[in-house]
Design an enzyme around this catalytic site. Structure first.
Site, mmCIF file in Angstrom:
data_model
loop_
_atom_site.group_PDB
_atom_site.id
_atom_site.type_symbol
_atom_site.label_atom_id
_atom_site.label_comp_id
_atom_site.label_asym_id
_atom_site.label_seq_id
_atom_site.Cartn_x
_atom_site.Cartn_y
_atom_site.Cartn_z
ATOM 1 N N SER A 13 0.845 -1.197 0.000
ATOM 2 C CA SER A 13 0.000 0.000 0.000
ATOM 3 C C SER A 13 0.879 1.245 0.000
ATOM 4 C CB SER A 13 -0.922 0.011 1.226
ATOM 5 O OG SER A 13 -0.158 0.102 2.419
ATOM 6 N N ASP A 238 12.969 3.344 1.744
ATOM 7 C CA ASP A 238 12.102 3.364 2.917
ATOM 8 C C ASP A 238 12.819 2.919 4.189
ATOM 9 O OD1 ASP A 238 12.241 0.712 2.091
ATOM 10 O OD2 ASP A 238 10.100 0.523 1.686
#
Length: 501
Positions: A13, A238
């Site tokens: 997501s 990330d």
């Protein structure tokens, strides 16, 4: 005072978050969340990157609706995957997913051209089939025409930044994940690329994390109603952003960025590239302020999500928290898996693959969803212990505690199992570490913070971690001994094709 928008793209997501820094504390509010659904066409698994970009624009428009003014926007995502652009800056095809099967057998062929130890010496990156280097080698071997017309290669967050502000550059922390960059020289290893007949000229200039790229394009500003806003490259990988948000109390502590993947590592001041780190298959990835993330990839909560997806297809829908609750009620130490066995790489049929692994390693096959999830989480915790012990041996340190950040920090069972398996205190949080690190990278770029140390002071002031103390040492010592035997059986089976996909 700074107001920033963080775009965080994960393998499952994405989200757009509004962050406000008042000089002492950071507040975070999620304004838009969306699914990331890969698409398979003609046998190839792709990321639907244009849909992701549209969702990003919708999220930034939502940010403009709730914030009086926004100073900057920055994007982070997973590493290794990339888009190819033609000479007019147009996307040639949707990026190929790193879990696509095109890299099967490519590592062996690559190492026949340039030995694995030599590639590791130049790049410091662990040997994995998902690496950009292996993907490019497989594409060249398959004579993919996209490479013939490609003028530039942009990693996923760099591609989004290019569409937002028109600047084509590759941010350093994500560039290090490709296995195409020399971390000592902090430049592309063009000689290695050329020896492998890879298109070295497609790699753009590398910029440091916390770099202002430029103003949003007029079309973006008009669409989103964000005017006088700059795009900033935070730590675009990330995990690099997540580690920037780890409030270390000791430099020798271990960390686990627990999400789709689990990145288990330690923070160093310089790359550690030697025979020991090569044998341990440890990776040296870039961090904020010149730090190095010495770590190893361990499969993560993707295993749980895949089980959840398989059960939903079969008519049993479970929420993630519901699955964790069922696992808490299941009996402990029923069966273990090696989370990194090749049987668990590709998507699809995960509960059955887990049962098959257990049967092949002479263990009871878990049947009920709670037993399957308990098997996954206990196995992850035991693999974390194995990896942390490996890091300790290679670095000559003794980690006093473990920080878990990311989505896994809210998983009570995983955190407690990790404390129990490692015998170390676990500090869980912040849960939104990637977003927090992204925002703090932007704050550094805007001049609101001076350094990574300042950023971590803000994390400590803004987010309270949850402490998990180890329990039941005797039971977990026995579980670890069993797990080591299963790891050995898994590795022997994989060598002989017994546990192949």
């Amino acid at each position: 005072m700074a107001t920033m928008a963080a775009v965080d793209l994960g393998a499952q997501s994405g989200r757009v978050t509004l962050g406000t820094f008042d000089g002492d504390r950071l507040s975070v509010v999620e304004v838009h969340r969306f699914r990331n659904i890969p698409v398979r066409t003609r046998g190839t698994l792709h990321w639907d990157v244009l849909r992701l970009y549209e969702e990003v624009l919708e999220g930034l428009t939502a940010v403009a609706g709730v914030a009086n003014a926004v100073d900057s926007v920055g994007v982070d995502s997973w590493g290794v995957d990339f888009g190819l652009l033609d000479r007019d800056g147009r996307l040639i095809q949707n990026p190929v997913h790193h879990r696509d099967r095109r890299t099967e057998g490519a590592m062996e062929a690559l190492f026949a051209e340039v030995p694995a130890r030599e590639i590791y010496e130049r790049t410091g990156i662990q040997l994995m089939p998902i690496n950009t280097l292996v993907q490019l080698f497989a594409a060249v071997a398959a004579d993919e025409r996209s490479l013939e017309i490609a003028e530039s290669l942009l990693l996923i967050p760099d591609l989004l930044h290019f569409w937002l502000c028109g600047v084509a550059a590759c941010e350093y922390t994500n560039a290090t994940t490709t296995q195409c960059l020399d971390p000592r020289a902090q430049a592309w290893a063009t000689d290695v690329l050329e020896r492998l007949r890879l298109p070295a000229g497609v790699f753009p200039d590398v910029v440091s994390p916390a770099t202002v790229l430029g103003a949003l394009l007029d079309e973006v500003a008009e669409r989103t109603r964000l005017r006088r806003v700059v795009a900033v490259a935070p730590a675009t990988h990330d995990t690099a952003s997540a580690v920037a948000a780890v409030p270390f109390r000791s430099r020798e502590s271990a960390y686990i960025s627990a999400g789709t993947w689990s990145l288990v590592g330690m923070e160093l001041d310089a790359p550690l590239i030697n025979d020991n780190s090569f044998r341990a298959n440890l990776t040296n990835e870039g961090g904020m302020n010149g730090t190095v993330r010495l770590l190893r990839n361990v499969n993560g909560l993707w295993l749980v999500h895949e089980c959840q997806r398989a059960w939903a297809v079969g008519g049993m829908s479970f929420g993630f928290d519901e699955l964790v609750h069922l696992a808490e009620q299941a009996s402990p130490f029923g069966s273990f898996i090696d989370p990194d066995d090749p049987a668990f790489v590709a998507p699809g049929g995960m509960p059955e693959r887990i049962r098959d692994f257990c049967a092949r390693t002479n263990q009871p096959a878990p049947q009920e969803p709670g037993a399957v999830i308990r098997c996954i989480l206990e196995s992850l915790a035991l693999k974390f212990r194995v990896t942390i012990e490996l890091l300790a041996r290679v670095t000559g340190t003794s980690p006093p505690e473990v920080h878990i950040v990311g989505g896994g920090a809210r998983n009570r069972l995983l955190c407690q199992c990790t404390a129990d398996a490692t015998g170390l205190p676990v500090l869980a949080g912040p849960e939104e570490a990637t977003v927090v690190g992204n925002l703090l990278g932007q704050a550094i770029a805007l001049g609101e913070l001076a350094s990574l140390a300042d950023a971590r002071t803000v994390v400590s002031a803004s987010f309270e971690p949850t402490l998990y103390e180890p329990t039941r040492p005797a039971e977990w010592t026995q579980a670890h001994a069993r797990f080591e035997e299963i790891l050995g059986a898994s590795e022997r089976g994989a060598e002989h094709g017994v546990l192949a996909r």
